[in-house]
Design an enzyme around this catalytic site. Structure first.
Site, PDB file in Angstrom:
ATOM      1  N   GLY A 242       0.749  -1.246   0.000  1.00  0.00           N
ATOM      2  CA  GLY A 242       0.000   0.000   0.000  1.00  0.00           C
ATOM      3  C   GLY A 242       0.774   1.287   0.000  1.00  0.00           C
ATOM      4  O   GLY A 242       0.195   2.336  -0.274  1.00  0.00           O
ATOM      5  N   GLU A 278       3.308  -7.063   1.695  1.00  0.00           N
ATOM      6  CA  GLU A 278       2.847  -7.395   0.336  1.00  0.00           C
ATOM      7  C   GLU A 278       2.963  -6.177  -0.575  1.00  0.00           C
ATOM      8  O   GLU A 278       1.977  -5.731  -1.159  1.00  0.00           O
ATOM      9  CB  GLU A 278       1.381  -7.850   0.397  1.00  0.00           C
ATOM     10  CG  GLU A 278       1.108  -9.005   1.335  1.00  0.00           C
ATOM     11  CD  GLU A 278      -0.385  -9.231   1.579  1.00  0.00           C
ATOM     12  OE1 GLU A 278      -1.216  -8.445   1.077  1.00  0.00           O
ATOM     13  OE2 GLU A 278      -0.717 -10.196   2.281  1.00  0.00           O
ATOM     14  N   GLY A 280       3.549  -3.855  -3.760  1.00  0.00           N
ATOM     15  CA  GLY A 280       3.544  -4.003  -5.213  1.00  0.00           C
ATOM     16  C   GLY A 280       4.062  -2.726  -5.845  1.00  0.00           C
ATOM     17  O   GLY A 280       5.178  -2.630  -6.336  1.00  0.00           O
ATOM     18  N   ARG A 281       3.224  -1.692  -5.737  1.00  0.00           N
ATOM     19  CA  ARG A 281       3.510  -0.419  -6.398  1.00  0.00           C
ATOM     20  C   ARG A 281       4.878   0.159  -6.011  1.00  0.00           C
ATOM     21  O   ARG A 281       5.633   0.622  -6.861  1.00  0.00           O
ATOM     22  CB  ARG A 281       2.406   0.562  -5.996  1.00  0.00           C
ATOM     23  CG  ARG A 281       2.342   1.811  -6.827  1.00  0.00           C
ATOM     24  CD  ARG A 281       1.296   2.765  -6.245  1.00  0.00           C
ATOM     25  NE  ARG A 281      -0.014   2.172  -6.125  1.00  0.00           N
ATOM     26  CZ  ARG A 281      -0.938   2.161  -7.090  1.00  0.00           C
ATOM     27  NH1 ARG A 281      -0.680   2.725  -8.235  1.00  0.00           N
ATOM     28  NH2 ARG A 281      -2.112   1.600  -6.898  1.00  0.00           N
ATOM     29  N   ARG A 318      -4.676   3.031 -16.081  1.00  0.00           N
ATOM     30  CA  ARG A 318      -4.784   3.796 -14.832  1.00  0.00           C
ATOM     31  C   ARG A 318      -5.411   5.191 -14.994  1.00  0.00           C
ATOM     32  O   ARG A 318      -6.260   5.576 -14.189  1.00  0.00           O
ATOM     33  CB  ARG A 318      -3.425   3.888 -14.132  1.00  0.00           C
ATOM     34  CG  ARG A 318      -2.879   2.508 -13.735  1.00  0.00           C
ATOM     35  CD  ARG A 318      -1.630   2.597 -12.861  1.00  0.00           C
ATOM     36  NE  ARG A 318      -1.947   3.187 -11.584  1.00  0.00           N
ATOM     37  CZ  ARG A 318      -1.655   4.426 -11.232  1.00  0.00           C
ATOM     38  NH1 ARG A 318      -0.989   5.205 -12.061  1.00  0.00           N
ATOM     39  NH2 ARG A 318      -2.018   4.884 -10.066  1.00  0.00           N
ATOM     40  N   TYR A 322      -8.620   5.306 -12.800  1.00  0.00           N
ATOM     41  CA  TYR A 322      -8.432   5.950 -11.493  1.00  0.00           C
ATOM     42  C   TYR A 322      -8.116   7.441 -11.622  1.00  0.00           C
ATOM     43  O   TYR A 322      -7.625   8.034 -10.655  1.00  0.00           O
ATOM     44  CB  TYR A 322      -7.251   5.314 -10.743  1.00  0.00           C
ATOM     45  CG  TYR A 322      -7.228   3.811 -10.668  1.00  0.00           C
ATOM     46  CD1 TYR A 322      -8.249   3.102 -10.021  1.00  0.00           C
ATOM     47  CD2 TYR A 322      -6.166   3.079 -11.189  1.00  0.00           C
ATOM     48  CE1 TYR A 322      -8.207   1.726  -9.925  1.00  0.00           C
ATOM     49  CE2 TYR A 322      -6.108   1.699 -11.090  1.00  0.00           C
ATOM     50  CZ  TYR A 322      -7.125   1.025 -10.461  1.00  0.00           C
ATOM     51  OH  TYR A 322      -7.077  -0.340 -10.356  1.00  0.00           O
ATOM     52  N   CYS A 348     -11.799   3.900 -29.256  1.00  0.00           N
ATOM     53  CA  CYS A 348     -13.025   4.656 -29.545  1.00  0.00           C
ATOM     54  C   CYS A 348     -13.822   4.964 -28.286  1.00  0.00           C
ATOM     55  O   CYS A 348     -14.927   4.456 -28.089  1.00  0.00           O
ATOM     56  CB  CYS A 348     -13.870   3.873 -30.533  1.00  0.00           C
ATOM     57  SG  CYS A 348     -12.962   3.591 -32.035  1.00  0.00           S
ATOM     58  N   GLU A 349     -13.238   5.713 -27.391  1.00  0.00           N
ATOM     59  CA  GLU A 349     -13.912   6.159 -26.166  1.00  0.00           C
ATOM     60  C   GLU A 349     -13.284   7.473 -25.759  1.00  0.00           C
ATOM     61  O   GLU A 349     -12.049   7.596 -25.787  1.00  0.00           O
ATOM     62  CB  GLU A 349     -13.653   5.190 -25.009  1.00  0.00           C
ATOM     63  CG  GLU A 349     -14.355   3.898 -25.122  1.00  0.00           C
ATOM     64  CD  GLU A 349     -14.559   3.225 -23.764  1.00  0.00           C
ATOM     65  OE1 GLU A 349     -14.524   3.920 -22.739  1.00  0.00           O
ATOM     66  OE2 GLU A 349     -14.754   2.015 -23.783  1.00  0.00           O
TER      67      GLU A 349
HETATM   68  N1  PLP Z   1      -1.959  -6.982  -0.925  1.00  0.00           N
HETATM   69  C1  PLP Z   1      -3.265  -6.968  -1.215  1.00  0.00           C
HETATM   70  C2  PLP Z   1      -4.163  -7.909  -0.504  1.00  0.00           C
HETATM   71  C3  PLP Z   1      -3.769  -6.074  -2.180  1.00  0.00           C
HETATM   72  O1  PLP Z   1      -5.078  -6.049  -2.451  1.00  0.00           O
HETATM   73  C4  PLP Z   1      -2.867  -5.205  -2.847  1.00  0.00           C
HETATM   74  C5  PLP Z   1      -3.331  -4.243  -3.854  1.00  0.00           C
HETATM   75  O2  PLP Z   1      -4.453  -3.921  -4.024  1.00  0.00           O
HETATM   76  C6  PLP Z   1      -1.510  -5.273  -2.529  1.00  0.00           C
HETATM   77  C7  PLP Z   1      -1.094  -6.162  -1.567  1.00  0.00           C
HETATM   78  C8  PLP Z   1      -0.494  -4.409  -3.204  1.00  0.00           C
HETATM   79  O3  PLP Z   1      -0.697  -3.064  -2.937  1.00  0.00           O
HETATM   80  P1  PLP Z   1       0.354  -1.979  -3.406  1.00  0.00           P
HETATM   81  O4  PLP Z   1       0.658  -2.225  -4.840  1.00  0.00           O
HETATM   82  O5  PLP Z   1      -0.296  -0.685  -3.172  1.00  0.00           O
HETATM   83  O6  PLP Z   1       1.576  -2.155  -2.554  1.00  0.00           O
END
Ligand code: PLP
Length: 423
Positions: A242, A278, A280-281, A318, A322, A348-349
């Site tokens: 997150g 966890e 990602g971003r 994105r 968003y 086409c949007e």
């Molecule tokens: N873990 C869970 C359960 C998620 O739903 C998400 C993203 O929606 C992530 C991890 C990764 O989040 P982020 O990319 O913001 O770190």
């Protein structure tokens, strides 16, 4: 920090000019930097370790960037994987992520997916509801096994850069309340097919302020203490992902060291626990760009000036999904005063508008531009909408680069379909 810089008047990824990749692979094309991926992972890990958080499991959220070469780059550093489907488990395994570093999340796992995860031997299944707990218990018993589960808690804290990526409020579909978590943990401890090993939370994505995370983590800590006081073993505390990234015009997100220090402060005195994350971003976003070519500049006599690209919302969703902001940089900037453009794709949007009224250096038909910070939720969310071929992906390492997902052919696209027998 990332490894996309101007060198000799043109934008490069590490030591490779983006124009060289575009010339060989065509556009649109995603380009990732190994050095940036590695740096982000390493800085996060070192920050957590230096803050005294033990030996954390950093499970990269595969949904952010599911390319196997990207996953392998991180796996080689010891990263695990946070997965939400059998497909993502298979990708993580193909990338060499050991099953004991895989965490299986998601609100709607199927029985077949749970069985597959258990055969694989994943570290933990994050259970998001009571029906799911019973389902996992049933599947495991049929297999004569016991599944390690964590209860995903919804701590009822608002966070996240956009309503669609906020996950930790009570009315979001994710997880169970704190009170429910206590009840389910106790139930799980008495089930033959599951073994509760911990609790998990994830309150949203693109969070640029530590306060909501701290509020949620404080609640998680109290929950662990209550569970332990009731006599339960709690081995792992999964704090989700997150943390946001700088998308150029947004508040600067907290540094990993500040994030780690906040966790250490919040968890002070909580012993014998393994932390899991966890992200990602924060690992992948600034490690990737989407390179596109200007098809033409449509300067209307009435005023608006449309920069029409060969990339579209199907390649990078994105902005349409968003209202996300991506910095746009010319690959070989021309001299001249900035020009105001509406940057659009060919789909086409009207939604296929990357940005409006953006001041950019002057651009002409045939020029290359790069959407910055496109390494997370970019290629992973791409589709073939308008029957456009998926953009290929390239991984750079120093002066070397490789196509890690080629552009499919039209035969590949049409070959996936079958005529119905009555035709
Ligand atoms: N873990 C869970 C359960 C998620 O739903 C998400 C993203 O929606 C992530 C991890 C990764 O989040 P982020 O990319 O913001 O770190």
């Amino acid at each position: 920090m990332n490894h996309f810089e101007l060198q000799g008047g043109e934008l490069t990824c590490e030591d490779v000019p983006l124009s060289a990749i575009a010339a060989e692979v065509g556009t649109p094309v995603y380009v990732y930097s190994s050095a940036t991926l590695e740096r982000h992972y390493t800085v996060l890990r070192e920050s957590l370790v230096d803050a005294g958080l033990g030996d954390p499991l950093i499970a990269f959220a595969v949904k952010a960037n599911s390319n196997v070469a990207v996953l392998r780059t991180l796996a080689q550093l010891g990263a695990g994987a946070d997965v939400v489907s059998e497909g993502e488990i298979r990708r993580a395994l193909a990338a060499g992520v050991p099953p004991e570093r895989i965490v299986f999340s998601g609100v709607g796992k199927t029985e077949a997916e749970v069985a597959f995860a258990m055969q694989t031997g994943v570290a933990e299944i994050n259970v998001e509801s009571e029906p799911e707990l019973h389902m996992v218990n049933g599947v495991a018993q049929l297999m004569g096994a016991r599944a390690a589960v964590a209860i995903r808690v919804n701590p009822d804290v608002a966070a996240g850069g956009h309503a669609k990526i906020s996950t930790g409020k009570a009315d979001n579909k994710f997880g169970v309340s704190l009170a429910e978590a206590e009840r389910l943990y106790a139930n799980a401890a008495n089930m033959a097919g599951v073994r509760p090993v911990g609790v998990a939370c994830h309150i949203g994505s693109q969070i640029t302020d530590l306060a909501p995370l701290e509020a949620a983590f404080g609640k998680m800590r109290s929950l662990v203490e209550r569970l332990r006081a009731e006599g339960h073993d709690v081995e792992r505390l999964d704090l989700g992902g997150g943390l946001g990234v700088p998308y150029f015009n947004q508040p600067e997100p907290p540094a990993p060291a500040a994030y780690a220090a906040m966790i250490a402060r919040t968890m002070q005195g909580l012993d014998d626990i393994q932390y899991a994350f966890e992200p990602g971003r924060m690992i992948a976003a600034n490690a990737g760009v989407l390179v596109a070519r200007v098809l033409h500049v449509n300067a209307r006599p009435e005023g608006r000036r449309f920069l029409v690209l060969d990339a579209a919302m199907n390649d990078l969703l994105r902005p349409a999904m968003y209202d996300a902001y991506h910095d746009i940089r010319p690959v070989k900037p021309r001299d001249g005063d900035p020009v105001i453009y509406d940057v659009v794709g060919p789909v086409c949007e009207t939604g296929d508008t990357f940005t409006r009224d953006r001041a950019l250096p002057p651009l002409e038909a045939g020029d290359l531009i790069a959407f910055m910070s496109a390494g997370a939720y970019g290629a992973a969310m791409a589709s073939e909408y308008n029957s456009r071929l998926l953009a290929p992906e390239v991984l750079v390492r120093g002066a070397e680069w490789a196509i890690v997902r080629p552009r499919p052919s039209y035969d590949d696209m049409l070959g996936r379909e079958r005529p119905a027998p009555w035709f």
